[in-house]
Scaffold this active site. Structure first.
Site, PDB file in Angstrom:
ATOM      1  N   GLY A  11      -5.737  16.101  32.475  1.00  0.00           N
ATOM      2  CA  GLY A  11      -7.064  15.560  32.760  1.00  0.00           C
ATOM      3  C   GLY A  11      -8.214  16.316  32.139  1.00  0.00           C
ATOM      4  N   THR A  12      -7.955  17.029  31.047  1.00  0.00           N
ATOM      5  CA  THR A  12      -9.032  17.758  30.376  1.00  0.00           C
ATOM      6  C   THR A  12     -10.126  16.807  29.907  1.00  0.00           C
ATOM      7  OG1 THR A  12      -7.429  19.408  29.651  1.00  0.00           O
ATOM      8  CG2 THR A  12      -9.552  19.395  28.522  1.00  0.00           C
ATOM      9  N   ARG A  58       5.269   2.935  35.652  1.00  0.00           N
ATOM     10  CA  ARG A  58       5.333   2.893  34.194  1.00  0.00           C
ATOM     11  C   ARG A  58       6.250   1.794  33.660  1.00  0.00           C
ATOM     12  NH1 ARG A  58       6.814   7.993  31.429  1.00  0.00           N
ATOM     13  NH2 ARG A  58       5.700   7.024  29.717  1.00  0.00           N
ATOM     14  N   ILE A  86       1.924   2.470  26.771  1.00  0.00           N
ATOM     15  CA  ILE A  86       1.423   1.490  25.812  1.00  0.00           C
ATOM     16  C   ILE A  86       0.988   0.242  26.588  1.00  0.00           C
ATOM     17  CG2 ILE A  86       1.978   0.082  23.788  1.00  0.00           C
ATOM     18  CD1 ILE A  86       2.065   3.114  23.250  1.00  0.00           C
ATOM     19  N   LEU A  87      -0.236  -0.193  26.354  1.00  0.00           N
ATOM     20  CA  LEU A  87      -0.765  -1.393  27.007  1.00  0.00           C
ATOM     21  C   LEU A  87      -0.368  -2.621  26.187  1.00  0.00           C
ATOM     22  CD1 LEU A  87      -4.242   0.157  27.752  1.00  0.00           C
ATOM     23  CD2 LEU A  87      -2.466  -0.346  29.439  1.00  0.00           C
ATOM     24  N   ASN A 101      -9.662   5.242  22.738  1.00  0.00           N
ATOM     25  CA  ASN A 101      -8.615   6.246  22.873  1.00  0.00           C
ATOM     26  C   ASN A 101      -8.992   7.451  22.018  1.00  0.00           C
ATOM     27  OD1 ASN A 101      -5.993   7.302  23.584  1.00  0.00           O
ATOM     28  ND2 ASN A 101      -5.331   6.801  21.509  1.00  0.00           N
ATOM     29  N   HIS A 103      -7.207  10.457  19.892  1.00  0.00           N
ATOM     30  CA  HIS A 103      -5.900  10.798  19.313  1.00  0.00           C
ATOM     31  C   HIS A 103      -6.008  12.120  18.560  1.00  0.00           C
ATOM     32  CE1 HIS A 103      -1.876   9.961  17.874  1.00  0.00           C
ATOM     33  NE2 HIS A 103      -2.266  10.408  16.694  1.00  0.00           N
TER      34      HIS A 103
END
Length: 187
Positions: A11-12, A58, A86-87, A101, A103
């Protein structure tokens, strides 16, 4: 602007967003809810900041579960902050240009299914790259192929390890993620 943050780990990125809200760097932004696809430290961070949390399964129906949760809220944007699931394409199409997102590479290099965390950094080193960095992009049904919002790079030192790259990228991620959210607020 109400955002939902999706997480899978420490959660950074979530904390960086909340800190930017608390200090006024992100004005008129509220993290409405946090959704996790596994029991992780990010959920504790969310609860410490009085943010509503959900833990989803999940399995194959993850996008449907998430969509049902989001239907109860007024969400403007979704931030994937280290979210590893993955959505599906239906979800991505419904939320087109509303999901971002972060990355840990300079996309389009070292993106796609299975490329996350230390795997990305090791692939960069194995390829003999001289620079690396991070990318914020819109999410589409094609993994890591959405339009790039911001990128920032750094030079790789000769003796850098995957962990060294990870530390450098965490600094960059904080900066470009917050700037990307600011840009979304202004659009």
């Amino acid at each position: 602007m109400n955002i939902a943050v999706f997480v899978s780990g420490g959660g950074t990125n979530l904390q960086n967003i909340q800190d930017a809200i608390n200090t006024g760097i992100l004005e008129n932004v509220k993290i409405e809810l946090v959704i996790a696809d596994r029991n992780c430290y990010a959920l504790e961070r969310a609860l410490d900041n009085d943010i509503t949390t959900y833990l989803v399964d999940r399995g194959n129906e993850i996008s449907t579960q998430i969509d049902e949760i989001l239907s109860s809220y007024s969400i403007d944007f979704i931030v994937l902050g280290g979210f590893l699931s993955i959505l599906d394409s239906n979800f991505c199409n419904k939320w087109a240009n509303k999901i971002i997102n972060i990355h840990p590479s300079l996309l389009p290099k070292y993106g796609g299914k299975g490329m996350y965390g230390e795997k990305v950094h090791q692939a960069v080193l194995d390829a003999g790259e001289t620079e690396s960095g991070s990318t914020v992009h819109f999410v589409t049904s094609e993994v890591d192929e959405g339009k790039i919002i911001l990128q920032k790079s750094f030079q790789i030192n000769e003796n850098d390890s995957a962990k060294d790259l990870q530390k450098k990228i965490q600094v960059i991620e904080k900066e470009i993620l917050i700037k990307s959210i600011q840009m979304l607020c202004q659009s």
